[in-house]
Design a protein around this motif. Sequence first.
Motif, PDB file in Angstrom:
ATOM      1  N   SER A  46     -14.420 -23.025  -1.123  1.00  0.00           N
ATOM      2  CA  SER A  46     -12.915 -22.102  -1.126  1.00  0.00           C
ATOM      3  C   SER A  46     -13.640 -20.609  -2.137  1.00  0.00           C
ATOM      4  CB  SER A  46     -11.866 -22.834  -2.625  1.00  0.00           C
ATOM      5  OG  SER A  46     -12.737 -22.654  -3.001  1.00  0.00           O
ATOM      6  N   LEU A  47     -13.481 -19.621  -1.118  1.00  0.00           N
ATOM      7  CA  LEU A  47     -13.322 -18.441  -2.159  1.00  0.00           C
ATOM      8  C   LEU A  47     -12.502 -17.088  -1.884  1.00  0.00           C
ATOM      9  CD1 LEU A  47     -13.061 -16.386   0.852  1.00  0.00           C
ATOM     10  CD2 LEU A  47     -15.734 -17.017   1.376  1.00  0.00           C
ATOM     11  N   LEU A  48     -11.854 -16.445  -2.159  1.00  0.00           N
ATOM     12  CA  LEU A  48     -10.872 -15.189  -2.584  1.00  0.00           C
ATOM     13  C   LEU A  48     -11.312 -13.635  -2.030  1.00  0.00           C
ATOM     14  CD1 LEU A  48     -10.353 -13.862  -5.455  1.00  0.00           C
ATOM     15  CD2 LEU A  48      -9.684 -15.313  -5.693  1.00  0.00           C
ATOM     16  N   GLU A 121      -5.490 -20.311   2.864  1.00  0.00           N
ATOM     17  CA  GLU A 121      -4.392 -21.741   2.562  1.00  0.00           C
ATOM     18  C   GLU A 121      -3.537 -20.875   1.109  1.00  0.00           C
ATOM     19  OE1 GLU A 121      -6.373 -25.116   0.127  1.00  0.00           O
ATOM     20  OE2 GLU A 121      -6.636 -25.513   2.103  1.00  0.00           O
ATOM     21  N   HIS A 122      -3.624 -20.078   0.631  1.00  0.00           N
ATOM     22  CA  HIS A 122      -2.833 -19.677  -0.009  1.00  0.00           C
ATOM     23  C   HIS A 122      -2.590 -17.942  -0.247  1.00  0.00           C
ATOM     24  CE1 HIS A 122       0.524 -20.079  -3.813  1.00  0.00           C
ATOM     25  NE2 HIS A 122      -0.316 -18.952  -4.255  1.00  0.00           N
ATOM     26  N   GLN A 124      -1.618 -14.853  -3.246  1.00  0.00           N
ATOM     27  CA  GLN A 124      -0.604 -14.904  -3.927  1.00  0.00           C
ATOM     28  C   GLN A 124      -0.588 -12.961  -4.231  1.00  0.00           C
ATOM     29  OE1 GLN A 124       0.117 -17.179  -7.080  1.00  0.00           O
ATOM     30  NE2 GLN A 124       0.841 -14.787  -7.340  1.00  0.00           N
ATOM     31  N   ILE A 131      -4.058 -11.298  -2.632  1.00  0.00           N
ATOM     32  CA  ILE A 131      -4.634 -11.788  -3.021  1.00  0.00           C
ATOM     33  C   ILE A 131      -4.913 -13.357  -1.534  1.00  0.00           C
ATOM     34  CG2 ILE A 131      -6.542 -13.520  -4.730  1.00  0.00           C
ATOM     35  CD1 ILE A 131      -3.992 -11.563  -6.841  1.00  0.00           C
ATOM     36  N   ILE A 133      -6.234 -16.469  -1.062  1.00  0.00           N
ATOM     37  CA  ILE A 133      -7.085 -17.571  -1.348  1.00  0.00           C
ATOM     38  C   ILE A 133      -7.812 -18.664  -0.083  1.00  0.00           C
ATOM     39  CG2 ILE A 133      -7.256 -19.744  -3.097  1.00  0.00           C
ATOM     40  CD1 ILE A 133      -5.493 -18.298  -4.475  1.00  0.00           C
ATOM     41  N   CYS A 134      -8.571 -18.742  -0.099  1.00  0.00           N
ATOM     42  CA  CYS A 134      -9.189 -19.526   1.593  1.00  0.00           C
ATOM     43  C   CYS A 134     -10.335 -20.606   1.142  1.00  0.00           C
ATOM     44  CB  CYS A 134     -10.311 -18.063   1.959  1.00  0.00           C
ATOM     45  SG  CYS A 134      -9.420 -16.899   2.341  1.00  0.00           S
ATOM     46  N   ARG A 135      -9.702 -20.823   1.393  1.00  0.00           N
ATOM     47  CA  ARG A 135     -10.940 -22.445   2.556  1.00  0.00           C
ATOM     48  C   ARG A 135     -11.650 -22.133   3.545  1.00  0.00           C
ATOM     49  NH1 ARG A 135     -10.311 -28.619   2.184  1.00  0.00           N
ATOM     50  NH2 ARG A 135      -8.093 -27.955   1.053  1.00  0.00           N
TER      51      ARG A 135
END
Lengths: 170, 170
Positions: A46-48, A121-122, A124, A131, A133-135
Amino acid sequence: MIAANDFRNAMSLLTSAVNVVTTSGASGDQGLTVSAVCSVSDSPASLLVCINQSSRSHDDFLVNKVLSVNVLASQHETLSNAFASSKFNAEQRFQLGEWTRLQTGSPILKDALVSFDCEIEHIQTMGTHSILICRVVAIHQGQTNAVDQSQEGLVYFNRAYHQIGQVEVI
Amino acid sequence: MIAANDFRNAMSLLTSAVNVVTTSGASGDQGLTVSAVCSVSDSPASLLVCINQSSRSHDDFLVNKVLSVNVLASQHETLSNAFASSKFNAEQRFQLGEWTRLQTGSPILKDALVSFDCEIEHIQTMGTHSILICRVVAIHQGQTNAVDQSQEGLVYFNRAYHQIGQVEVI
Protein backbone atom coordinates in the motif's frame (compact mmCIF):
# COMPACT_ATOMS: atom_id res chain seq x y z
CA MET A 1 0.15 29.27 13.37
CA ILE A 2 2.68 28.63 10.61
CA ALA A 3 2.36 30.88 7.54
CA ALA A 4 1.77 28.95 4.30
CA ASN A 5 4.82 30.56 2.72
CA ASP A 6 7.14 29.61 5.60
CA PHE A 7 5.86 26.05 5.41
CA ARG A 8 6.43 25.85 1.64
CA ASN A 9 9.96 27.25 2.00
CA ALA A 10 10.78 24.66 4.67
CA MET A 11 9.16 21.81 2.70
CA SER A 12 11.28 22.65 -0.35
CA LEU A 13 14.19 21.05 1.56
CA LEU A 14 12.46 17.66 1.84
CA THR A 15 13.69 15.81 -1.26
CA SER A 16 10.99 13.90 -3.06
CA ALA A 17 10.65 11.69 -6.09
CA VAL A 18 8.70 13.19 -9.00
CA ASN A 19 5.68 11.13 -10.06
CA VAL A 20 2.90 11.33 -12.61
CA VAL A 21 -0.26 9.99 -10.97
CA THR A 22 -2.95 8.93 -13.47
CA THR A 23 -6.50 7.64 -13.42
CA SER A 24 -9.03 6.48 -15.99
CA GLY A 25 -12.81 6.41 -16.01
CA ALA A 26 -15.91 8.02 -17.48
CA SER A 27 -14.07 11.33 -18.03
CA GLY A 28 -11.20 9.61 -19.84
CA ASP A 29 -7.53 9.45 -18.89
CA GLN A 30 -6.35 12.11 -16.45
CA GLY A 31 -3.03 12.75 -14.73
CA LEU A 32 -1.12 15.10 -12.44
CA THR A 33 2.51 15.59 -11.41
CA VAL A 34 2.69 14.81 -7.70
CA SER A 35 5.62 14.78 -5.30
CA ALA A 36 3.59 13.82 -2.22
CA VAL A 37 3.69 10.03 -2.62
CA CYS A 38 4.71 7.80 0.25
CA SER A 39 5.10 4.07 0.89
CA VAL A 40 2.80 2.81 3.66
CA SER A 41 2.93 -0.96 4.26
CA ASP A 42 4.13 -4.08 2.45
CA SER A 43 1.34 -6.18 4.04
CA PRO A 44 -0.86 -5.42 2.22
CA ALA A 45 1.24 -3.57 -0.37
CA SER A 46 0.00 0.00 0.00
CA LEU A 47 0.97 3.61 -0.58
CA LEU A 48 -0.59 7.03 -0.26
CA VAL A 49 -0.88 10.08 -2.48
CA CYS A 50 -1.79 13.62 -1.31
CA ILE A 51 -3.74 15.68 -3.84
CA ASN A 52 -4.97 19.26 -3.54
CA GLN A 53 -8.76 19.37 -3.63
CA SER A 54 -8.52 22.25 -6.12
CA SER A 55 -6.41 20.22 -8.59
CA ARG A 56 -8.09 19.79 -11.96
CA SER A 57 -8.33 15.97 -11.69
CA HIS A 58 -8.98 15.66 -7.95
CA ASP A 59 -12.62 14.65 -8.37
CA ASP A 60 -11.79 12.15 -11.15
CA PHE A 61 -9.58 10.20 -8.71
CA LEU A 62 -12.39 10.10 -6.16
CA VAL A 63 -15.00 8.99 -8.70
CA ASN A 64 -12.80 6.40 -10.44
CA LYS A 65 -11.42 4.97 -7.15
CA VAL A 66 -8.28 3.83 -9.02
CA LEU A 67 -4.92 5.41 -9.80
CA SER A 68 -1.44 4.58 -10.94
CA VAL A 69 1.77 6.12 -9.58
CA ASN A 70 4.47 6.41 -12.26
CA VAL A 71 7.88 7.14 -10.69
CA LEU A 72 9.72 9.37 -13.18
CA ALA A 73 13.26 8.91 -14.48
CA SER A 74 15.74 11.64 -15.37
CA GLN A 75 14.55 11.85 -19.00
CA HIS A 76 11.02 12.85 -17.92
CA GLU A 77 11.43 16.56 -17.07
CA THR A 78 9.31 17.65 -20.04
CA LEU A 79 6.61 15.13 -19.15
CA SER A 80 6.67 16.27 -15.52
CA ASN A 81 6.27 19.92 -16.55
CA ALA A 82 3.38 19.10 -18.90
CA PHE A 83 1.43 17.18 -16.26
CA ALA A 84 2.02 20.06 -13.82
CA SER A 85 0.94 22.79 -16.24
CA SER A 86 -2.51 24.06 -17.16
CA LYS A 87 -1.32 24.96 -20.68
CA PHE A 88 -2.01 21.48 -22.04
CA ASN A 89 -5.11 19.31 -22.17
CA ALA A 90 -5.12 15.68 -21.10
CA GLU A 91 -4.65 14.38 -24.64
CA GLN A 92 -1.62 16.58 -25.26
CA ARG A 93 -0.04 15.52 -21.99
CA PHE A 94 -0.40 11.79 -22.65
CA GLN A 95 1.05 12.24 -26.17
CA LEU A 96 4.41 13.03 -24.57
CA GLY A 97 4.92 9.44 -23.37
CA GLU A 98 4.21 5.82 -24.25
CA TRP A 99 1.60 4.18 -22.07
CA THR A 100 0.14 0.81 -21.31
CA ARG A 101 -2.44 -0.44 -18.77
CA LEU A 102 -2.36 -3.11 -16.10
CA GLN A 103 -5.28 -4.12 -13.86
CA THR A 104 -7.18 -0.92 -13.00
CA GLY A 105 -6.99 0.69 -16.45
CA SER A 106 -5.04 3.74 -15.18
CA PRO A 107 -2.31 4.74 -17.68
CA ILE A 108 1.11 3.23 -16.93
CA LEU A 109 4.17 5.04 -18.34
CA LYS A 110 6.19 2.39 -20.14
CA ASP A 111 9.63 3.80 -19.29
CA ALA A 112 8.91 4.98 -15.73
CA LEU A 113 11.44 3.71 -13.19
CA VAL A 114 8.56 1.75 -11.71
CA SER A 115 4.75 2.07 -11.71
CA PHE A 116 2.25 1.09 -9.04
CA ASP A 117 -1.30 0.27 -10.17
CA CYS A 118 -3.67 0.92 -7.25
CA GLU A 119 -7.21 0.80 -5.91
CA ILE A 120 -8.08 3.73 -3.63
CA GLU A 121 -9.18 2.21 -0.33
CA HIS A 122 -9.58 5.12 2.04
CA ILE A 123 -9.69 8.91 1.72
CA GLN A 124 -8.72 11.20 4.59
CA THR A 125 -9.18 14.96 4.31
CA MET A 126 -6.60 17.33 5.85
CA GLY A 127 -6.93 21.06 5.20
CA THR A 128 -6.81 21.75 1.47
CA HIS A 129 -5.78 18.19 0.55
CA SER A 130 -7.13 14.66 0.23
CA ILE A 131 -4.89 11.81 1.37
CA LEU A 132 -5.66 8.84 -0.91
CA ILE A 133 -4.64 5.60 0.83
CA CYS A 134 -4.28 2.92 -1.84
CA ARG A 135 -3.78 -0.82 -2.13
CA VAL A 136 -1.26 -1.79 -4.84
CA VAL A 137 -2.73 -4.44 -7.17
CA ALA A 138 -0.02 -4.56 -9.87
CA ILE A 139 3.55 -3.34 -10.42
CA HIS A 140 5.34 -2.49 -13.67
CA GLN A 141 9.11 -2.11 -13.80
CA GLY A 142 10.02 0.34 -16.57
CA GLN A 143 11.97 -0.38 -19.70
CA THR A 144 14.33 2.18 -21.13
CA ASN A 145 15.42 2.74 -24.69
CA ALA A 146 18.75 4.11 -23.54
CA VAL A 147 21.80 2.41 -24.96
CA ASP A 148 23.38 1.89 -21.57
CA GLN A 149 20.26 0.17 -20.21
CA SER A 150 20.29 2.15 -17.00
CA GLN A 151 18.11 4.88 -15.57
CA GLU A 152 18.42 7.67 -13.05
CA GLY A 153 15.61 8.87 -10.81
CA LEU A 154 14.13 12.37 -11.21
CA VAL A 155 13.84 14.17 -7.89
CA TYR A 156 12.84 17.61 -6.65
CA PHE A 157 14.88 19.44 -4.01
CA ASN A 158 15.23 23.12 -3.17
CA ARG A 159 12.81 24.06 -5.98
CA ALA A 160 14.82 22.39 -8.75
CA TYR A 161 15.01 19.06 -10.52
CA HIS A 162 17.96 16.78 -9.77
CA GLN A 163 19.01 13.39 -11.13
CA ILE A 164 19.91 10.61 -8.77
CA GLY A 165 21.62 7.24 -8.83
CA GLN A 166 21.42 4.69 -11.55
CA VAL A 167 19.33 1.59 -11.68
CA GLU A 168 19.98 -1.34 -13.98
CA VAL A 169 17.03 -2.08 -16.21
CA ILE A 170 16.23 -5.78 -16.31
CA MET B 1 -1.95 -9.98 -4.22
CA ILE B 2 1.49 -8.36 -4.37
CA ALA B 3 4.25 -10.22 -2.49
CA ALA B 4 5.89 -8.10 0.22
CA ASN B 5 9.30 -8.64 -1.34
CA ASP B 6 8.19 -7.50 -4.81
CA PHE B 7 6.66 -4.40 -3.26
CA ARG B 8 9.84 -3.57 -1.32
CA ASN B 9 11.98 -4.04 -4.44
CA ALA B 10 9.72 -1.69 -6.42
CA MET B 11 9.55 0.87 -3.59
CA SER B 12 13.36 1.00 -3.41
CA LEU B 13 13.16 3.06 -6.65
CA LEU B 14 11.04 5.81 -5.05
CA THR B 15 13.66 8.29 -3.84
CA SER B 16 12.99 9.65 -0.37
CA ALA B 17 14.56 12.06 2.06
CA VAL B 18 16.05 10.48 5.18
CA ASN B 19 14.58 11.79 8.45
CA VAL B 20 14.98 11.21 12.16
CA VAL B 21 11.54 11.45 13.73
CA THR B 22 11.62 12.08 17.49
CA THR B 23 9.18 12.38 20.36
CA SER B 24 9.40 13.17 24.08
CA GLY B 25 7.20 12.24 27.00
CA ALA B 26 6.94 10.07 30.11
CA SER B 27 9.29 7.45 28.61
CA GLY B 28 11.90 10.10 27.77
CA ASP B 29 13.26 11.07 24.35
CA GLN B 30 12.78 8.52 21.57
CA GLY B 31 13.54 8.57 17.87
CA LEU B 32 13.51 6.53 14.66
CA THR B 33 14.96 6.86 11.17
CA VAL B 34 11.99 7.19 8.81
CA SER B 35 11.83 7.69 5.04
CA ALA B 36 8.03 7.67 4.81
CA VAL B 37 7.40 11.38 5.46
CA CYS B 38 5.20 13.42 3.19
CA SER B 39 3.97 17.01 2.94
CA VAL B 40 0.17 17.26 3.15
CA SER B 41 -1.19 20.83 3.14
CA ASP B 42 0.07 24.37 3.75
CA SER B 43 -3.32 25.44 5.18
CA PRO B 44 -3.00 24.37 7.89
CA ALA B 45 0.70 23.47 7.67
CA SER B 46 0.62 19.69 7.95
CA LEU B 47 2.58 16.56 7.10
CA LEU B 48 2.32 12.84 7.67
CA VAL B 49 4.66 10.12 8.90
CA CYS B 50 4.15 6.35 8.41
CA ILE B 51 5.50 4.19 11.23
CA ASN B 52 5.50 0.40 11.53
CA GLN B 53 3.39 -0.69 14.50
CA SER B 54 6.20 -3.06 15.51
CA SER B 55 8.79 -0.24 15.68
CA ARG B 56 10.30 0.16 19.13
CA SER B 57 8.96 3.71 19.65
CA HIS B 58 5.62 3.36 17.84
CA ASP B 59 3.57 3.43 21.04
CA ASP B 60 5.53 6.38 22.44
CA PHE B 61 4.43 8.52 19.49
CA LEU B 62 0.79 7.56 20.07
CA VAL B 63 0.95 8.25 23.81
CA ASN B 64 2.89 11.54 23.52
CA LYS B 65 0.80 12.85 20.59
CA VAL B 66 3.76 14.99 19.47
CA LEU B 67 6.73 14.46 17.17
CA SER B 68 9.42 16.33 15.31
CA VAL B 69 10.63 15.50 11.79
CA ASN B 70 14.34 16.28 11.34
CA VAL B 71 15.31 16.27 7.64
CA LEU B 72 18.87 14.93 7.50
CA ALA B 73 21.81 16.46 5.64
CA SER B 74 24.66 14.61 3.93
CA GLN B 75 26.82 14.56 7.09
CA HIS B 76 24.19 12.55 9.02
CA GLU B 77 24.74 9.00 7.70
CA THR B 78 26.08 7.78 11.06
CA LEU B 79 23.18 9.38 12.89
CA SER B 80 20.71 7.84 10.43
CA ASN B 81 22.22 4.37 10.93
CA ALA B 82 22.16 4.71 14.73
CA PHE B 83 18.47 5.69 14.82
CA ALA B 84 17.70 2.78 12.48
CA SER B 85 19.65 0.20 14.47
CA SER B 86 18.70 -1.80 17.56
CA LYS B 87 22.34 -1.90 18.73
CA PHE B 88 22.06 1.42 20.54
CA ASN B 89 19.80 2.69 23.28
CA ALA B 90 18.02 6.04 23.08
CA GLU B 91 20.68 7.86 25.10
CA GLN B 92 23.48 6.61 22.86
CA ARG B 93 21.60 7.62 19.73
CA PHE B 94 20.93 11.17 20.90
CA GLN B 95 24.61 11.58 21.94
CA LEU B 96 25.53 11.50 18.24
CA GLY B 97 23.96 14.90 17.55
CA GLU B 98 23.28 18.30 19.10
CA TRP B 99 19.65 18.91 19.96
CA THR B 100 17.33 21.67 21.03
CA ARG B 101 13.55 21.87 21.59
CA LEU B 102 10.84 24.10 20.21
CA GLN B 103 7.17 24.01 21.20
CA THR B 104 6.22 20.34 21.72
CA GLY B 105 9.42 19.29 23.52
CA SER B 106 10.37 16.74 20.84
CA PRO B 107 14.14 16.79 20.16
CA ILE B 108 15.16 19.04 17.24
CA LEU B 109 18.48 18.29 15.54
CA LYS B 110 20.36 21.59 15.44
CA ASP B 111 22.06 21.01 12.08
CA ALA B 112 19.23 19.24 10.27
CA LEU B 113 18.40 20.81 6.90
CA VAL B 114 15.09 21.73 8.44
CA SER B 115 12.95 20.43 11.33
CA PHE B 116 9.17 20.38 11.72
CA ASP B 117 7.78 20.37 15.27
CA CYS B 118 4.31 18.76 15.19
CA GLU B 119 1.20 17.78 17.09
CA ILE B 120 -0.31 14.46 15.96
CA GLU B 121 -3.88 15.21 14.96
CA HIS B 122 -5.18 12.02 13.39
CA ILE B 123 -4.01 8.40 13.20
CA GLN B 124 -5.05 6.09 10.37
CA THR B 125 -4.12 2.41 10.42
CA MET B 126 -3.19 0.61 7.18
CA GLY B 127 -1.92 -2.96 7.38
CA THR B 128 1.22 -3.11 9.53
CA HIS B 129 1.58 0.68 9.74
CA SER B 130 0.13 3.75 11.43
CA ILE B 131 -0.19 6.92 9.36
CA LEU B 132 0.34 9.85 11.74
CA ILE B 133 -1.24 12.99 10.30
CA CYS B 134 0.30 16.00 12.02
CA ARG B 135 -0.15 19.74 12.28
CA VAL B 136 3.14 21.68 12.18
CA VAL B 137 3.40 24.12 15.09
CA ALA B 138 7.03 25.31 14.70
CA ILE B 139 9.84 25.13 12.15
CA HIS B 140 13.61 25.21 12.67
CA GLN B 141 16.00 25.85 9.81
CA GLY B 142 19.29 24.09 10.53
CA GLN B 143 22.67 25.68 11.06
CA THR B 144 25.82 24.01 9.84
CA ASN B 145 29.34 24.20 11.18
CA ALA B 146 30.74 23.62 7.71
CA VAL B 147 33.17 26.22 6.47
CA ASP B 148 31.35 26.71 3.19
CA GLN B 149 28.04 27.37 4.96
CA SER B 150 26.11 25.06 2.70
CA GLN B 151 24.43 21.71 3.11
CA GLU B 152 23.41 18.81 0.94
CA GLY B 153 20.37 16.64 1.55
CA LEU B 154 20.70 12.96 2.49
CA VAL B 155 18.44 10.74 0.39
CA TYR B 156 17.82 7.03 -0.04
CA PHE B 157 17.44 5.47 -3.50
CA ASN B 158 17.95 1.93 -4.77
CA ARG B 159 18.95 0.76 -1.25
CA ALA B 160 21.82 3.23 -0.86
CA TYR B 161 22.44 6.69 0.53
CA HIS B 162 22.98 9.54 -1.94
CA GLN B 163 23.74 13.24 -1.46
CA ILE B 164 21.73 15.83 -3.27
CA GLY B 165 21.90 19.53 -4.14
CA GLN B 166 23.23 22.22 -1.95
CA VAL B 167 21.29 24.67 0.16
CA GLU B 168 22.69 27.92 1.49
CA VAL B 169 22.48 28.17 5.25
CA ILE B 170 21.13 31.53 6.41
